[in-house]
Motif scaffolding. Structure first.
Motif, PDB file in Angstrom:
ATOM      1  N   GLY A  15       0.803  -1.047   0.045  1.00  0.00           N
ATOM      2  CA  GLY A  15      -0.028   0.012  -0.008  1.00  0.00           C
ATOM      3  C   GLY A  15       0.648   1.223  -0.147  1.00  0.00           C
ATOM      4  O   GLY A  15       0.704   2.093  -0.940  1.00  0.00           O
ATOM      5  N   SER A  16       1.527   1.688   1.020  1.00  0.00           N
ATOM      6  CA  SER A  16       1.834   2.819   1.288  1.00  0.00           C
ATOM      7  C   SER A  16       3.405   2.873   0.555  1.00  0.00           C
ATOM      8  O   SER A  16       4.014   3.950   0.925  1.00  0.00           O
ATOM      9  CB  SER A  16       1.861   3.276   2.739  1.00  0.00           C
ATOM     10  OG  SER A  16       2.555   2.250   3.555  1.00  0.00           O
ATOM     11  N   GLY A  17       3.953   1.993   0.180  1.00  0.00           N
ATOM     12  CA  GLY A  17       5.094   1.916  -0.596  1.00  0.00           C
ATOM     13  C   GLY A  17       6.085   1.236   0.471  1.00  0.00           C
ATOM     14  O   GLY A  17       5.742   0.147   0.798  1.00  0.00           O
ATOM     15  N   ARG A  73       2.380   3.673 -10.220  1.00  0.00           N
ATOM     16  CA  ARG A  73       1.775   5.394 -10.003  1.00  0.00           C
ATOM     17  C   ARG A  73       0.651   5.341  -9.373  1.00  0.00           C
ATOM     18  O   ARG A  73       0.328   4.434  -8.756  1.00  0.00           O
ATOM     19  CB  ARG A  73       1.540   6.156 -11.327  1.00  0.00           C
ATOM     20  CG  ARG A  73       2.848   6.388 -12.131  1.00  0.00           C
ATOM     21  CD  ARG A  73       2.370   7.080 -13.368  1.00  0.00           C
ATOM     22  NE  ARG A  73       3.290   7.000 -14.424  1.00  0.00           N
ATOM     23  CZ  ARG A  73       2.902   6.967 -15.892  1.00  0.00           C
ATOM     24  NH1 ARG A  73       1.733   7.029 -15.703  1.00  0.00           N
ATOM     25  NH2 ARG A  73       3.708   6.493 -16.779  1.00  0.00           N
ATOM     26  N   GLY A  74       0.462   6.717  -8.621  1.00  0.00           N
ATOM     27  CA  GLY A  74      -0.811   6.904  -7.887  1.00  0.00           C
ATOM     28  C   GLY A  74      -0.657   6.161  -6.363  1.00  0.00           C
ATOM     29  O   GLY A  74      -1.505   5.693  -5.695  1.00  0.00           O
ATOM     30  N   ARG A  75       0.811   5.984  -5.901  1.00  0.00           N
ATOM     31  CA  ARG A  75       0.915   5.415  -4.485  1.00  0.00           C
ATOM     32  C   ARG A  75       0.060   6.705  -3.745  1.00  0.00           C
ATOM     33  O   ARG A  75       0.382   7.706  -3.929  1.00  0.00           O
ATOM     34  CB  ARG A  75       2.449   5.547  -4.396  1.00  0.00           C
ATOM     35  CG  ARG A  75       3.273   4.408  -5.044  1.00  0.00           C
ATOM     36  CD  ARG A  75       3.449   3.562  -3.961  1.00  0.00           C
ATOM     37  NE  ARG A  75       3.981   2.551  -4.318  1.00  0.00           N
ATOM     38  CZ  ARG A  75       5.299   2.280  -4.364  1.00  0.00           C
ATOM     39  NH1 ARG A  75       6.177   3.227  -3.913  1.00  0.00           N
ATOM     40  NH2 ARG A  75       6.007   1.071  -4.723  1.00  0.00           N
ATOM     41  N   SER A  76      -0.316   5.790  -2.398  1.00  0.00           N
ATOM     42  CA  SER A  76      -0.737   6.851  -1.487  1.00  0.00           C
ATOM     43  C   SER A  76       0.504   7.866  -0.889  1.00  0.00           C
ATOM     44  O   SER A  76       1.694   7.640  -0.871  1.00  0.00           O
ATOM     45  CB  SER A  76      -1.116   6.117  -0.479  1.00  0.00           C
ATOM     46  OG  SER A  76      -2.058   4.976  -0.558  1.00  0.00           O
ATOM     47  N   LYS A  77       0.129   9.198  -0.489  1.00  0.00           N
ATOM     48  CA  LYS A  77       1.033   9.923   0.455  1.00  0.00           C
ATOM     49  C   LYS A  77       0.291  10.036   1.704  1.00  0.00           C
ATOM     50  O   LYS A  77      -0.692  10.159   1.889  1.00  0.00           O
ATOM     51  CB  LYS A  77       0.781  11.236  -0.532  1.00  0.00           C
ATOM     52  CG  LYS A  77       1.861  11.287  -1.675  1.00  0.00           C
ATOM     53  CD  LYS A  77       2.082  12.678  -2.198  1.00  0.00           C
ATOM     54  CE  LYS A  77       3.054  12.684  -3.536  1.00  0.00           C
ATOM     55  NZ  LYS A  77       3.262  14.137  -3.909  1.00  0.00           N
ATOM     56  N   MET A  78       1.454  10.083   2.519  1.00  0.00           N
ATOM     57  CA  MET A  78       0.946  10.537   3.981  1.00  0.00           C
ATOM     58  C   MET A  78       1.461  11.795   4.238  1.00  0.00           C
ATOM     59  O   MET A  78       2.712  12.075   4.049  1.00  0.00           O
ATOM     60  CB  MET A  78       1.624   9.334   4.770  1.00  0.00           C
ATOM     61  CG  MET A  78       0.667   8.324   5.175  1.00  0.00           C
ATOM     62  SD  MET A  78       0.144   7.354   4.134  1.00  0.00           S
ATOM     63  CE  MET A  78       1.500   6.364   3.626  1.00  0.00           C
ATOM     64  N   ASN A  79       0.557  12.683   4.956  1.00  0.00           N
ATOM     65  CA  ASN A  79       1.171  14.071   5.257  1.00  0.00           C
ATOM     66  C   ASN A  79       1.752  14.573   3.756  1.00  0.00           C
ATOM     67  O   ASN A  79       2.791  15.388   4.171  1.00  0.00           O
ATOM     68  CB  ASN A  79       1.994  13.979   6.078  1.00  0.00           C
ATOM     69  CG  ASN A  79       2.102  15.050   7.150  1.00  0.00           C
ATOM     70  OD1 ASN A  79       1.141  15.896   7.147  1.00  0.00           O
ATOM     71  ND2 ASN A  79       3.367  15.562   7.889  1.00  0.00           N
ATOM     72  N   GLY A  80       1.274  14.313   2.858  1.00  0.00           N
ATOM     73  CA  GLY A  80       1.904  15.136   1.496  1.00  0.00           C
ATOM     74  C   GLY A  80       2.997  14.446   1.051  1.00  0.00           C
ATOM     75  O   GLY A  80       3.750  15.061   0.270  1.00  0.00           O
ATOM     76  N   PHE A 139       5.520  11.127   0.099  1.00  0.00           N
ATOM     77  CA  PHE A 139       5.870   9.434  -0.168  1.00  0.00           C
ATOM     78  C   PHE A 139       6.222   8.837   1.045  1.00  0.00           C
ATOM     79  O   PHE A 139       7.307   9.428   1.748  1.00  0.00           O
ATOM     80  CB  PHE A 139       6.490   9.033  -1.332  1.00  0.00           C
ATOM     81  CG  PHE A 139       5.750   9.600  -2.680  1.00  0.00           C
ATOM     82  CD1 PHE A 139       4.672   8.870  -3.019  1.00  0.00           C
ATOM     83  CD2 PHE A 139       6.331  10.510  -3.624  1.00  0.00           C
ATOM     84  CE1 PHE A 139       3.878   9.119  -4.195  1.00  0.00           C
ATOM     85  CE2 PHE A 139       5.442  10.938  -4.748  1.00  0.00           C
ATOM     86  CZ  PHE A 139       4.295  10.080  -4.962  1.00  0.00           C
ATOM     87  N   TRP A 140       6.170   7.519   1.113  1.00  0.00           N
ATOM     88  CA  TRP A 140       6.623   6.722   2.140  1.00  0.00           C
ATOM     89  C   TRP A 140       8.022   6.742   2.573  1.00  0.00           C
ATOM     90  O   TRP A 140       8.565   6.806   3.720  1.00  0.00           O
ATOM     91  CB  TRP A 140       6.187   5.318   2.057  1.00  0.00           C
ATOM     92  CG  TRP A 140       6.596   4.198   3.209  1.00  0.00           C
ATOM     93  CD1 TRP A 140       5.620   3.994   4.040  1.00  0.00           C
ATOM     94  CD2 TRP A 140       7.790   3.496   3.520  1.00  0.00           C
ATOM     95  NE1 TRP A 140       6.443   3.062   4.799  1.00  0.00           N
ATOM     96  CE2 TRP A 140       7.630   2.962   4.437  1.00  0.00           C
ATOM     97  CE3 TRP A 140       8.991   3.548   2.919  1.00  0.00           C
ATOM     98  CZ2 TRP A 140       8.582   2.103   5.118  1.00  0.00           C
ATOM     99  CZ3 TRP A 140       9.955   2.835   3.427  1.00  0.00           C
ATOM    100  CH2 TRP A 140       9.837   2.025   4.715  1.00  0.00           C
ATOM    101  N   GLU A 171      10.681   9.387  11.112  1.00  0.00           N
ATOM    102  CA  GLU A 171      10.323   8.459  11.979  1.00  0.00           C
ATOM    103  C   GLU A 171       9.012   8.735  12.758  1.00  0.00           C
ATOM    104  O   GLU A 171       8.161   7.972  12.903  1.00  0.00           O
ATOM    105  CB  GLU A 171      11.533   8.127  12.810  1.00  0.00           C
ATOM    106  CG  GLU A 171      11.201   6.811  13.693  1.00  0.00           C
ATOM    107  CD  GLU A 171      11.011   5.390  12.838  1.00  0.00           C
ATOM    108  OE1 GLU A 171      11.687   5.512  11.608  1.00  0.00           O
ATOM    109  OE2 GLU A 171      10.152   4.622  13.245  1.00  0.00           O
ATOM    110  N   GLU A 172       8.945  10.100  13.030  1.00  0.00           N
ATOM    111  CA  GLU A 172       7.760  10.405  13.836  1.00  0.00           C
ATOM    112  C   GLU A 172       6.628  10.458  12.769  1.00  0.00           C
ATOM    113  O   GLU A 172       5.621  10.189  13.479  1.00  0.00           O
ATOM    114  CB  GLU A 172       8.089  11.989  14.191  1.00  0.00           C
ATOM    115  CG  GLU A 172       6.960  12.417  15.336  1.00  0.00           C
ATOM    116  CD  GLU A 172       6.740  14.200  15.520  1.00  0.00           C
ATOM    117  OE1 GLU A 172       7.902  14.770  15.380  1.00  0.00           O
ATOM    118  OE2 GLU A 172       5.658  14.425  15.827  1.00  0.00           O
ATOM    119  N   GLU A 173       6.830  10.856  11.645  1.00  0.00           N
ATOM    120  CA  GLU A 173       5.813  10.728  10.692  1.00  0.00           C
ATOM    121  C   GLU A 173       5.370   9.057  10.246  1.00  0.00           C
ATOM    122  O   GLU A 173       4.059   9.001  10.127  1.00  0.00           O
ATOM    123  CB  GLU A 173       5.873  11.525   9.263  1.00  0.00           C
ATOM    124  CG  GLU A 173       5.940  12.948   9.373  1.00  0.00           C
ATOM    125  CD  GLU A 173       6.444  13.753   8.261  1.00  0.00           C
ATOM    126  OE1 GLU A 173       6.004  15.084   8.046  1.00  0.00           O
ATOM    127  OE2 GLU A 173       7.492  13.147   7.689  1.00  0.00           O
TER     128      GLU A 173
END
Ligand code: FES
Ligand SMILES: [Fe+2]
Length: 394
Positions: A176-178, A300-307, A309-310, A315-317
């Protein structure tokens, strides 16, 4: 003074379920998995530089000879055991660096240059352990099981029946998130997650913000059902505008994830198939093949977290915006099944584990497991997975 209850001191010794998770040669699950074809590389990985692979706990070398035939052999040379990773790929096969024994893609020893007559007399008594391969959908598939039980490599309607302008492409992107391409935990932690649609509105929608699309944040009504190939889940969500969003995912044996794109780029039948390939007991990787309109589209189209990529997360993110990678590797190298407390929302997980267990038992009895096919008609697999938008009835 009241005595504390439920402290960690009272924990029982914990263990994983070896029958369901361990994949090595001779283990119950290892024997089951060896009854199926598994993708072990992208077609483009097989070339004139030997490539190391670890599959089901075995160390292997992949190459492609001068005739274009891919070969998969055990890494240890059958002469005196150095690795063929340092070998040289030639027109007729791969040559060991140490004493120059040359093997073809079926492990036949073609030359032993230090021997009288290049080993003409005795070289046929040495065979490099090898596995049969087939190429399809841009992937190299290997069969690592008993030769007499080798099934046909299945075809899947989702990858065979193309619309105008579509083609099939493959990639080896991660969960999922890379994350890294090799995922450092047991394969079943990811595979059974397919039958866990309840984590979607939590992990992917509320805990970490919207990782997919807003509609996935609604808690679905879920039904699980066995199929001729594995288990399916049907998630139904009533949208605010009265429409009904229906999503069917399938876990197909042995390790196929047949899941519609959670970013819901469109509706219709499932676009891609992922194979969860155990490298050993504590790592796996995923090969995916799917219908696309141009090469490279799958990754392509991987999820982004907090804007981000994984790979870009601090570490905190990772702690604040976890995805599948964090949740599944977070269960440990092999999760401790004896510590679990399964509930109604885990009934899809239980159904898949039971189905796998029954197949392990079938193989141990000498029967064929679900989903191995020996005739062309049944080796053409029709899938039900897809997502659809229905007009509401009220
Ligand atoms: S160890 Fe490979 S040829 Fe001797
Ligand atoms: Fe997920």
């Amino acid at each position: 003074m009241a005595v504390d209850e439920g402290t960690a001191y009272e924990m029982e010794p914990s263990k994983h379920d070896a029958k369901l998770t361990e994949v090595g040669r001779g283990t119950p699950m290892g024997e089951l998995l060896r009854r199926y074809w598994h993708p072990v590389a992208l077609g483009s990985d097989a070339g004139t530089t030997p490539r190391r692979l670890r599959i089901l706990g075995e160390d292997l070398i992949l190459f492609r000879d001068g005739a274009g035939r891919p070969g998969l052999v055990h890494a240890r040379c059958c002469h005196r055991g150095t690795t063929l990773y340092y070998g040289r790929v030639e027109e007729r096969g791969i040559r060991c660096c140490y004493h120059g024994w040359l093997y073809d893609v079926h492990g036949h020893c073609l030359e032993q240059p230090c021997e009288p007559d290049a080993g003409a007399k005795h070289r046929h008594t040495a065979r490099q352990p090898w596995y049969p391969l087939e190429e399809r959908y841009g992937l190299v598939f290997a069969y690592m099981g008993p030769p007499a039980k080798k099934p046909l490599l299945p075809k899947y309607d989702a990858l065979e029946e193309l619309a105008r302008g579509e083609l099939v492409d493959a990639d080896d992107t991660s969960i999922g998130s890379g994350g890294g391409v090799i995922v450092p935990c047991n394969w079943l932690q990811h595979y059974e997650n397919l039958m866990d649609p309840y984590h979607v509105p939590i992990l992917h929608a509320s805990f970490s913000g919207t990782q997919f699309v807003a509609a996935m944040g609604l808690m679905p009504q879920v039904e699980f059902e066995p199929t001729a190939r594995g288990v399916k889940s049907k998630s139904v969500r009533k949208l605010e505008n009265g429409q009904v969003f229906v999503r069917v995912s399938e876990a197909v044996l042995p390790t196929l994830r047949v899941v519609p794109n959670p970013r819901v780029a469109g509706y219709g039948r499932v676009e891609s198939i992922g194979w969860v390939v155990p490298l050993d007991d504590t790592s796996f990787r995923i090969y995916t093949a799917g219908r696309v309109t141009e090469r490279g589209e799958l990754g392509r189209g991987r999820s982004k977290m907090n804007g981000k990529f994984w790979r870009e997360l601090t570490e905190e993110e990772h702690q604040r915006f976890p995805g599948d990678w964090e949740a599944q590797t977070g269960q440990g190298p092999i999760t401790l099944h004896s510590q679990e407390h399964l509930r109604t929302s885990d009934r899809g997980i239980v159904a898949l584990r039971r189905l796998l267990e029954r197949q392990v038992d079938a193989v141990a009895r000498g029967d064929d497991p679900l989903g191995v096919h020996f005739d062309e008609a049944s080796a053409y697999v029709r899938l039900e997975a897809g997502q659809h938008l229905l007009e509401g009835t009220s």
